[in-house]
Design a protein around this motif. Structure first.
Motif, PDB file in Angstrom:
ATOM      1  N   MET A   1       1.982  12.213  12.062  1.00 32.02           N
ATOM      2  CA  MET A   1       3.508  12.379  11.398  1.00 32.02           C
ATOM      3  C   MET A   1       3.458  13.848  11.492  1.00 32.02           C
ATOM      4  O   MET A   1       2.615  14.770  11.418  1.00 32.02           O
ATOM      5  CB  MET A   1       3.047  12.201   9.834  1.00 32.02           C
ATOM      6  N   SER A   2       4.937  14.484  11.574  1.00 32.23           N
ATOM      7  CA  SER A   2       5.137  15.725  11.314  1.00 32.23           C
ATOM      8  C   SER A   2       6.258  15.805  10.367  1.00 32.23           C
ATOM      9  O   SER A   2       7.122  15.111  10.326  1.00 32.23           O
ATOM     10  CB  SER A   2       5.561  16.295  12.698  1.00 32.23           C
ATOM     11  N   ILE A   3       6.252  16.969   9.483  1.00 28.59           N
ATOM     12  CA  ILE A   3       7.359  17.141   8.625  1.00 28.59           C
ATOM     13  C   ILE A   3       7.904  18.487   8.613  1.00 28.59           C
ATOM     14  O   ILE A   3       7.097  19.278   8.734  1.00 28.59           O
ATOM     15  CB  ILE A   3       7.015  16.695   7.148  1.00 28.59           C
ATOM     16  N   TYR A   4       9.036  18.947   8.352  1.00 27.06           N
ATOM     17  CA  TYR A   4       9.399  20.331   8.620  1.00 27.06           C
ATOM     18  C   TYR A   4      10.240  20.806   7.252  1.00 27.06           C
ATOM     19  O   TYR A   4      10.519  22.040   7.243  1.00 27.06           O
ATOM     20  CB  TYR A   4      10.543  20.387   9.797  1.00 27.06           C
ATOM     21  N   SER A   5      10.903  19.812   6.617  1.00 30.86           N
ATOM     22  CA  SER A   5      11.672  20.273   5.473  1.00 30.86           C
ATOM     23  C   SER A   5      11.276  19.364   4.156  1.00 30.86           C
ATOM     24  O   SER A   5      10.756  18.582   4.319  1.00 30.86           O
ATOM     25  CB  SER A   5      13.211  19.913   5.840  1.00 30.86           C
TER      26      SER A   5
ATOM     27  N   LEU B   1       6.772  16.835   1.572  1.00 29.13           N
ATOM     28  CA  LEU B   1       6.644  18.324   1.670  1.00 29.13           C
ATOM     29  C   LEU B   1       7.235  18.940   0.242  1.00 29.13           C
ATOM     30  O   LEU B   1       8.453  18.444  -0.037  1.00 29.13           O
ATOM     31  CB  LEU B   1       6.995  18.886   2.968  1.00 29.13           C
ATOM     32  N   ASN B   2       6.592  19.688  -0.280  1.00 22.18           N
ATOM     33  CA  ASN B   2       7.119  20.590  -1.288  1.00 22.18           C
ATOM     34  C   ASN B   2       6.673  22.062  -1.103  1.00 22.18           C
ATOM     35  O   ASN B   2       5.447  22.292  -1.388  1.00 22.18           O
ATOM     36  CB  ASN B   2       6.523  20.197  -2.690  1.00 22.18           C
ATOM     37  N   LYS B   3       7.643  22.685  -0.503  1.00 21.56           N
ATOM     38  CA  LYS B   3       7.506  24.147   0.018  1.00 21.56           C
ATOM     39  C   LYS B   3       7.178  25.019  -1.102  1.00 21.56           C
ATOM     40  O   LYS B   3       6.343  25.997  -1.324  1.00 21.56           O
ATOM     41  CB  LYS B   3       8.424  24.686   0.885  1.00 21.56           C
ATOM     42  N   ALA B   4       7.949  24.860  -2.448  1.00 23.64           N
ATOM     43  CA  ALA B   4       7.907  25.726  -3.330  1.00 23.64           C
ATOM     44  C   ALA B   4       6.421  25.597  -4.197  1.00 23.64           C
ATOM     45  O   ALA B   4       5.997  26.503  -4.470  1.00 23.64           O
ATOM     46  CB  ALA B   4       8.930  25.066  -4.498  1.00 23.64           C
ATOM     47  N   SER B   5       5.883  24.424  -3.901  1.00 28.90           N
ATOM     48  CA  SER B   5       4.586  24.246  -4.494  1.00 28.90           C
ATOM     49  C   SER B   5       3.498  24.320  -3.316  1.00 28.90           C
ATOM     50  O   SER B   5       2.105  24.225  -3.775  1.00 28.90           O
ATOM     51  CB  SER B   5       4.322  22.877  -5.254  1.00 28.90           C
TER      52      SER B   5
END
Lengths: 112, 114
Positions: A48-52, A65-69
């Motif tokens: 798997m890949s995830i960017y957003s 994905l949770n970029k804030a955390s």
């Protein structure tokens, strides 16, 4: 603090259950996130890949994905014994080429 | 399509010797990266090459060197081998360099230094 952290496990789940694998990262410049599966004695295989931010589903696999955390996870639905492997979380930084920084991996065991 | 290929599969060397590992990327991929994986750890980045130029280097001593050829294949050289160099050496290929490009690993070369 490690750049990419994973619980080494082993994580044991019964066959048919949902396996939840977690990963945290320290660099807020991280842009791309990848999950690799590695069977004992073999090389890593990209699953798997995830960017957003949000969820991305591919068959029985869902990446979150949770970029804030600074948190990325992998859910495996309807776990099968063939899913027993080490799952590696990898991160690529913005402007870092595509150098990957890996966690130490979480060992998953799916029990009959 | 053929995946990433690496040779040799296994190698046993003595301390102080030199070793050359080889990698052929997926057809159409122009970037090759090398990683070292010791038992129980995730892969550690060694080098990245794109269009025959070094685009990144990890925290490894100068005993480690690499190059990429016009056909995009690559070699990793390690001089003056130490016991601690025993590991699985992985080659990964990608279409280009950039965080958004996925990397696909070859089967690896397992190096044992005695």
């Amino acid at each position: 603090q490690k750049e990419v952290e994973q619980n080494s496990g082993p994580l044991s789940v019964p066959e048919g259950a949902i396996a939840s694998l977690n990963c945290t990262y320290s660099d807020r410049g991280s842009q791309s996130f990848f999950w690799y599966r590695q069977y004992s004695g073999k090389s890593p295989e990209l699953i798997m890949s995830i960017y957003s931010n949000g969820d991305k589903e591919d068959g029985r696999f869902t990446a979150q994905l949770n970029k804030a955390s600074q948190y990325v996870s992998l859910l495996i639905r309807d776990s099968q014994p063939s899913d027993s492997a080490t799952y590696l979380c990898a991160v690529a930084l913005t402007g870092g080429g595509n150098k990957l920084t890996f966690g130490t991996g979480t060992q998953l065991k799916v029990e009959l | 399509d053929a995946g990433v290929t690496q040779s040799p599969t296994h190698l046993i060397k003595t301390r102080g010797q030199q070793v050359t590992l080889r990698c052929s990327p997926i057809s159409g991929h122009k970037s090759v990266s090398w990683y070292q994986q010791v038992l129980g750890q995730g892969p550690q980045f060694i080098f990245q090459y794109y269009e025959k130029e070094e685009r990144g280097r990890g925290n490894f001593p100068d005993r480690f060197s690499a190059r990429q050829f016009p056909n995009y294949s690559s070699e990793l050289n390690v001089n003056a081998l130490l016991l601690g160099d025993s590991a699985l050496y992985l080659c990964a290929s990608s279409l280009s360099t950039g965080a958004q490009y996925e990397q696909y690993f070859g089967p690896g070369t397992r190096l044992t230094v005695t």
